[in-house]
Scaffold this motif. Structure first.
Motif, PDB file in Angstrom:
ATOM      1  N   ILE A 198      29.066  38.338  33.352  1.00  0.00           N
ATOM      2  CA  ILE A 198      29.331  39.782  33.248  1.00  0.00           C
ATOM      3  C   ILE A 198      29.922  40.297  34.565  1.00  0.00           C
ATOM      4  O   ILE A 198      30.893  41.043  34.578  1.00  0.00           O
ATOM      5  CB  ILE A 198      28.037  40.558  32.864  1.00  0.00           C
ATOM      6  N   SER A 199      29.363  39.824  35.688  1.00  0.00           N
ATOM      7  CA  SER A 199      29.890  40.228  37.004  1.00  0.00           C
ATOM      8  C   SER A 199      31.322  39.751  37.192  1.00  0.00           C
ATOM      9  O   SER A 199      32.141  40.444  37.805  1.00  0.00           O
ATOM     10  CB  SER A 199      29.041  39.632  38.135  1.00  0.00           C
ATOM     11  N   GLN A 200      31.629  38.561  36.682  1.00  0.00           N
ATOM     12  CA  GLN A 200      32.993  38.035  36.820  1.00  0.00           C
ATOM     13  C   GLN A 200      33.980  38.873  36.018  1.00  0.00           C
ATOM     14  O   GLN A 200      35.062  39.212  36.499  1.00  0.00           O
ATOM     15  CB  GLN A 200      33.034  36.572  36.341  1.00  0.00           C
ATOM     16  N   ILE A 201      33.591  39.241  34.799  1.00  0.00           N
ATOM     17  CA  ILE A 201      34.450  40.076  33.944  1.00  0.00           C
ATOM     18  C   ILE A 201      34.633  41.453  34.608  1.00  0.00           C
ATOM     19  O   ILE A 201      35.740  41.981  34.699  1.00  0.00           O
ATOM     20  CB  ILE A 201      33.823  40.229  32.534  1.00  0.00           C
ATOM     21  N   GLU A 202      33.531  42.011  35.113  1.00  0.00           N
ATOM     22  CA  GLU A 202      33.546  43.325  35.763  1.00  0.00           C
ATOM     23  C   GLU A 202      34.547  43.353  36.917  1.00  0.00           C
ATOM     24  O   GLU A 202      35.384  44.252  37.024  1.00  0.00           O
ATOM     25  CB  GLU A 202      32.127  43.620  36.280  1.00  0.00           C
ATOM     26  N   LEU A 203      34.488  42.318  37.754  1.00  0.00           N
ATOM     27  CA  LEU A 203      35.366  42.275  38.928  1.00  0.00           C
ATOM     28  C   LEU A 203      36.830  42.061  38.518  1.00  0.00           C
ATOM     29  O   LEU A 203      37.725  42.731  39.042  1.00  0.00           O
ATOM     30  CB  LEU A 203      34.887  41.172  39.886  1.00  0.00           C
ATOM     31  N   ALA A 204      37.070  41.154  37.562  1.00  0.00           N
ATOM     32  CA  ALA A 204      38.453  40.881  37.136  1.00  0.00           C
ATOM     33  C   ALA A 204      39.105  42.140  36.563  1.00  0.00           C
ATOM     34  O   ALA A 204      40.270  42.441  36.861  1.00  0.00           O
ATOM     35  CB  ALA A 204      38.471  39.748  36.109  1.00  0.00           C
ATOM     36  N   VAL A 205      38.360  42.886  35.744  1.00  0.00           N
ATOM     37  CA  VAL A 205      38.900  44.104  35.133  1.00  0.00           C
ATOM     38  C   VAL A 205      39.157  45.169  36.205  1.00  0.00           C
ATOM     39  O   VAL A 205      40.201  45.830  36.206  1.00  0.00           O
ATOM     40  CB  VAL A 205      37.932  44.640  34.044  1.00  0.00           C
ATOM     41  N   ASP A 206      38.241  45.315  37.140  1.00  0.00           N
ATOM     42  CA  ASP A 206      38.409  46.263  38.252  1.00  0.00           C
ATOM     43  C   ASP A 206      39.685  45.925  39.038  1.00  0.00           C
ATOM     44  O   ASP A 206      40.509  46.799  39.326  1.00  0.00           O
ATOM     45  CB  ASP A 206      37.167  46.187  39.153  1.00  0.00           C
ATOM     46  N   GLU A 207      39.871  44.623  39.345  1.00  0.00           N
ATOM     47  CA  GLU A 207      41.043  44.212  40.124  1.00  0.00           C
ATOM     48  C   GLU A 207      42.336  44.526  39.366  1.00  0.00           C
ATOM     49  O   GLU A 207      43.309  44.998  39.957  1.00  0.00           O
ATOM     50  CB  GLU A 207      40.972  42.715  40.446  1.00  0.00           C
ATOM     51  N   ALA A 208      42.338  44.279  38.043  1.00  0.00           N
ATOM     52  CA  ALA A 208      43.535  44.560  37.237  1.00  0.00           C
ATOM     53  C   ALA A 208      43.837  46.059  37.236  1.00  0.00           C
ATOM     54  O   ALA A 208      44.992  46.468  37.416  1.00  0.00           O
ATOM     55  CB  ALA A 208      43.333  44.049  35.810  1.00  0.00           C
ATOM     56  N   CYS A 209      42.805  46.885  37.053  1.00  0.00           N
ATOM     57  CA  CYS A 209      43.002  48.344  37.003  1.00  0.00           C
ATOM     58  C   CYS A 209      43.380  48.893  38.381  1.00  0.00           C
ATOM     59  O   CYS A 209      44.209  49.797  38.497  1.00  0.00           O
ATOM     60  CB  CYS A 209      41.751  49.037  36.474  1.00  0.00           C
ATOM     61  N   THR A 210      42.765  48.346  39.431  1.00  0.00           N
ATOM     62  CA  THR A 210      43.110  48.762  40.794  1.00  0.00           C
ATOM     63  C   THR A 210      44.586  48.463  41.078  1.00  0.00           C
ATOM     64  O   THR A 210      45.297  49.290  41.655  1.00  0.00           O
ATOM     65  CB  THR A 210      42.212  48.042  41.830  1.00  0.00           C
ATOM     66  N   ASN A 211      45.055  47.301  40.637  1.00  0.00           N
ATOM     67  CA  ASN A 211      46.476  46.959  40.816  1.00  0.00           C
ATOM     68  C   ASN A 211      47.379  47.959  40.109  1.00  0.00           C
ATOM     69  O   ASN A 211      48.427  48.337  40.641  1.00  0.00           O
ATOM     70  CB  ASN A 211      46.760  45.552  40.271  1.00  0.00           C
ATOM     71  N   VAL A 212      46.972  48.390  38.919  1.00  0.00           N
ATOM     72  CA  VAL A 212      47.771  49.370  38.169  1.00  0.00           C
ATOM     73  C   VAL A 212      47.884  50.672  38.971  1.00  0.00           C
ATOM     74  O   VAL A 212      48.976  51.195  39.186  1.00  0.00           O
ATOM     75  CB  VAL A 212      47.154  49.649  36.774  1.00  0.00           C
ATOM     76  N   VAL A 213      46.742  51.168  39.441  1.00  0.00           N
ATOM     77  CA  VAL A 213      46.733  52.443  40.168  1.00  0.00           C
ATOM     78  C   VAL A 213      47.506  52.350  41.479  1.00  0.00           C
ATOM     79  O   VAL A 213      48.343  53.189  41.797  1.00  0.00           O
ATOM     80  CB  VAL A 213      45.280  52.909  40.446  1.00  0.00           C
ATOM     81  N   LYS A 214      47.226  51.274  42.234  1.00  0.00           N
ATOM     82  CA  LYS A 214      47.797  51.163  43.590  1.00  0.00           C
ATOM     83  C   LYS A 214      49.252  50.701  43.578  1.00  0.00           C
ATOM     84  O   LYS A 214      50.041  51.145  44.398  1.00  0.00           O
ATOM     85  CB  LYS A 214      46.978  50.158  44.419  1.00  0.00           C
ATOM     86  N   HIS A 215      49.575  49.772  42.668  1.00  0.00           N
ATOM     87  CA  HIS A 215      50.911  49.175  42.705  1.00  0.00           C
ATOM     88  C   HIS A 215      51.833  49.680  41.598  1.00  0.00           C
ATOM     89  O   HIS A 215      52.926  50.140  41.888  1.00  0.00           O
ATOM     90  CB  HIS A 215      50.804  47.651  42.706  1.00  0.00           C
ATOM     91  N   ALA A 216      51.349  49.631  40.337  1.00  0.00           N
ATOM     92  CA  ALA A 216      52.231  50.052  39.233  1.00  0.00           C
ATOM     93  C   ALA A 216      52.566  51.545  39.363  1.00  0.00           C
ATOM     94  O   ALA A 216      53.701  51.950  39.152  1.00  0.00           O
ATOM     95  CB  ALA A 216      51.573  49.764  37.894  1.00  0.00           C
TER      96      ALA A 216
END
Lengths: 114, 152
Positions: free
Chosen positions: B49-67
């Motif tokens: 669950i922690s691994q999924i939580e972190l992976a999803v956070d990283e993907a969404c953070t990339n969207v906000v910061k980069h996309a």
């Protein structure tokens, strides 16, 4: 509400930051501000206690990368303590234990500084 | 906005959960709660669950910061789709995409010795998840698909 708090304790030349809650891209700037203050105040011996931190992402880890060079250049260090296994796994995944000293307790980190 | 939909495929009944939010880092906590609650219901252990939580956070953070380069009012969609075998999260945005074949797994030792800040998100997603797939149509629809296999 950000879900993240920092408590700051000063003891002689050592500054200890107690982190609580979630350290992500939203809350990382708060920690940046605190570490920037340490540098501005020439407090280069910093301990970060993770006891009450429930979550960290790469944005949180990135904060430490951003300040470590300047702090070490001035004869100090950022030492990390009291991580839960959940938090440690993230640091470990990115190879941080090779770069930062991580201690079980704050006392061990203090001893290393003195 | 939260929608729940259903369907069938070869791996059994499909369940879908959708969260549509503006692209603010302020919502990362909510997105993590949304995804971890569904993951817990599927029966993953705490570590997964922690691994999924972190992976999803990283993907969404990339969207906000980069996309979206920090623009916090753009569309960010998180779709969770589960069947009996796969826990799939699809994160989509309409921002500036990137060329997935230009992404290399970083040499972590070199990376850390140079003390570079940020940019670890894709490496983490690939390390934490069983499948990671990018489909980019800059300005129209960029999509990151993360999959974790459900223990059988």
């Amino acid at each position: 509400m950000s879900g993240f708090e920092i408590a700051l304790l000063e003891n002689k030349e050592i500054v200890t930051l107690h982190l609580k809650g979630f350290l992500d891209a939203h809350t990382a700037p708060d920690l940046e501000t605190e570490l920037q203050k340490c540098i501005s105040n020439k407090r280069y011996k910093v301990i970060v206690n993770f006891q009450e931190l429930g979550y960290i992402s790469s944005a949180g880890l990135g904060v430490f990368m951003g300040f470590i060079e300047e702090i070490r250049k001035n004869g100090g260090d950022i030492k990390l303590t009291n991580m839960s296994s959940k938090i440690f796994r993230v640091f470990d995944l990115l190879g941080f234990p090779a770069l930062y000293e991580i201690f079980k307790t704050e006392e061990e980190a203090v001893q290393k500084f003195t | 906005m939260l929608k729940k939909q259903g369907g069938e495929n070869l791996a059994g009944k499909i369940k879908r959960y959708q969260l549509k939010l503006p692209s603010s880092t302020n919502h990362l906590e909510l997105i993590r709660e949304f995804v971890t609650n569904i993951a817990r219901g599927v029966g993953f252990d705490d570590e997964k669950i922690s691994q999924i939580e972190l992976a999803v956070d990283e993907a969404c953070t990339n969207v906000v910061k980069h996309a979206y380069k920090g623009d916090d009012k753009q569309p960010l969609d998180v779709l969770v789709q589960t069947d009996s075998k796969k826990f799939k999260i699809i994160i989509s945005d309409k921002g500036k995409g990137f060329s997935p074949n230009k992404i290399k797994t970083p040499d972590m030792k070199k990376y850390l010795s140079e003390m570079r800040v940020g940019g670890l998100g894709i490496y983490l997603m690939q390390t934490l998840m069983d499948e990671v797939d990018f489909k980019m149509e800059p300005g129209k629809k960029n999509r990151v698909q993360l999959v974790k296999y459900i223990p059988q």
